[in-house]
Design an enzyme around this catalytic site. Structure first.
Site, PDB file in Angstrom:
ATOM      1  N   GLY A   1     -30.503  -0.127  32.920  1.00  0.00           N
ATOM      2  CA  GLY A   1     -29.491   0.538  33.741  1.00  0.00           C
ATOM      3  C   GLY A   1     -29.741   0.504  35.237  1.00  0.00           C
ATOM      4  O   GLY A   1     -28.805   0.537  36.036  1.00  0.00           O
TER       5      GLY A   1
ATOM      6  N   ASP B   1     -30.303  12.204  32.551  1.00  0.00           N
ATOM      7  CA  ASP B   1     -29.433  12.914  31.621  1.00  0.00           C
ATOM      8  C   ASP B   1     -30.198  14.152  31.150  1.00  0.00           C
ATOM      9  O   ASP B   1     -30.146  15.203  31.788  1.00  0.00           O
ATOM     10  CB  ASP B   1     -29.115  11.930  30.474  1.00  0.00           C
ATOM     11  CG  ASP B   1     -27.866  12.294  29.713  1.00  0.00           C
ATOM     12  OD1 ASP B   1     -27.715  13.475  29.402  1.00  0.00           O
ATOM     13  OD2 ASP B   1     -27.053  11.402  29.425  1.00  0.00           O
TER      14      ASP B   1
HETATM   15  C1  PRP Z   1     -30.721   5.696  30.356  1.00  0.00           C
HETATM   16  C2  PRP Z   1     -31.173   5.796  31.803  1.00  0.00           C
HETATM   17  C3  PRP Z   1     -32.470   6.513  31.708  1.00  0.00           C
HETATM   18  C4  PRP Z   1     -32.299   7.406  30.498  1.00  0.00           C
HETATM   19  C5  PRP Z   1     -31.980   8.777  30.947  1.00  0.00           C
HETATM   20  O1  PRP Z   1     -31.302   4.577  29.777  1.00  0.00           O
HETATM   21  O2  PRP Z   1     -31.310   4.540  32.402  1.00  0.00           O
HETATM   22  O3  PRP Z   1     -33.561   5.637  31.546  1.00  0.00           O
HETATM   23  O4  PRP Z   1     -31.201   6.899  29.746  1.00  0.00           O
HETATM   24  O5  PRP Z   1     -31.805   9.626  29.842  1.00  0.00           O
HETATM   25  P1  PRP Z   1     -32.634  10.986  29.684  1.00  0.00           P
HETATM   26  O6  PRP Z   1     -32.611  11.677  31.011  1.00  0.00           O
HETATM   27  O7  PRP Z   1     -31.848  11.754  28.633  1.00  0.00           O
HETATM   28  O8  PRP Z   1     -34.007  10.673  29.214  1.00  0.00           O
HETATM   29  P2  PRP Z   1     -30.906   4.060  28.321  1.00  0.00           P
HETATM   30  O9  PRP Z   1     -31.859   4.625  27.324  1.00  0.00           O
HETATM   31  O10 PRP Z   1     -29.441   4.324  28.081  1.00  0.00           O
HETATM   32  O11 PRP Z   1     -31.195   2.494  28.428  1.00  0.00           O
HETATM   33  P3  PRP Z   1     -30.546   1.409  29.417  1.00  0.00           P
HETATM   34  O12 PRP Z   1     -31.028   1.728  30.808  1.00  0.00           O
HETATM   35  O13 PRP Z   1     -31.082   0.106  28.920  1.00  0.00           O
HETATM   36  O14 PRP Z   1     -29.046   1.511  29.300  1.00  0.00           O
END
Ligand code: PRP
Length: 183
Positions: A48, A107
């Site tokens: 991301g 998040d």
């Molecule tokens: C998303 C984002 C963070 C994480 C945040 O990554 O990039 O790394 O989620 O979530 P949290 O605060 O609840 O821990 P994701 O796991 O969706 O992977 P990606 O970046 O490959 O889309």
């Protein structure tokens, strides 16, 4: 990709490409002022953070060394377990280095909370966090975040690196995904 290419798949644009760019330049000035002549190693969290890393690194007025990690939640299959597995580790040795983690979104905060501790145990001099987006209503842990682009509502957002089933990452804006797409 422009939002106009997505028809009714988006219910609302939260932040336009121009707003993201403007806010990122403000964050870059803050980062430059805070680090002075000791620039941090930028650590991007795949996938991301690719967009924010690319834009932030080019906006910064110092040599910006970049490294990357890929992580995934372990065990429960949800990303809120707080137990993180490293899929791709850093190349850099962090001993005595100032590290700035670059993220697209915080998040629950569990990923970043784990990551910050992990990087500190490797001997980093400091570990700070820069995120383009944060959902205050979704946070499950107290976590200090030094640089935040925008606080956003607890909705399913896509674009500017954020995906739904690996789609929408290359949308220029940040938008709320229409519920009919995922329900
Ligand atoms: C998303 C984002 C963070 C994480 C945040 O990554 O990039 O790394 O989620 O979530 P949290 O605060 O609840 O821990 P994701 O796991 O969706 O992977 P990606 O970046 O490959 O889309």
């Amino acid at each position: 990709m422009d939002a106009s290419a997505l028809g009714n798949e988006l219910s609302e644009i939260l932040h336009t490409e121009a707003e993201l760019k403007q806010r990122l330049s403000e964050l870059a000035r803050d980062i430059e002022a805070d680090y002075g002549d000791q620039p941090p190693l930028l650590v991007g969290v795949l996938k991301g953070a690719v967009m924010v890393m690319a834009d932030l690194a080019r906006e910064l007025r110092f040599q910006a060394e970049m490294d990357w990690m890929a992580v995934s939640s372990y065990g429960t299959g949800t990303k809120s377990s707080g137990v993180v597995r490293i899929l791709k580790d850093l190349d850099a040795d962090l001993t005595d280095r100032a590290v700035l983690i670059v993220e697209d979104i915080i998040d629950s905060g569990l990923t970043l909370s784990w990551l910050k501790e992990n990087l500190l145990t490797r001997g980093a001099k400091s570990v700070k966090i820069c995120t383009m987006l944060r959902k205050p209503d979704a946070l499950k842990v107290d976590i200090d975040v030094e640089y935040v682009g925008f606080d956003i509502p607890n909705e399913f957002v896509v674009g500017y690196g954020l995906d739904y089933a690996e789609k929408y990452r290359n949308l220029r804006d940040v938008a709320i995904l229409a519920p009919h797409v995922y329900s």
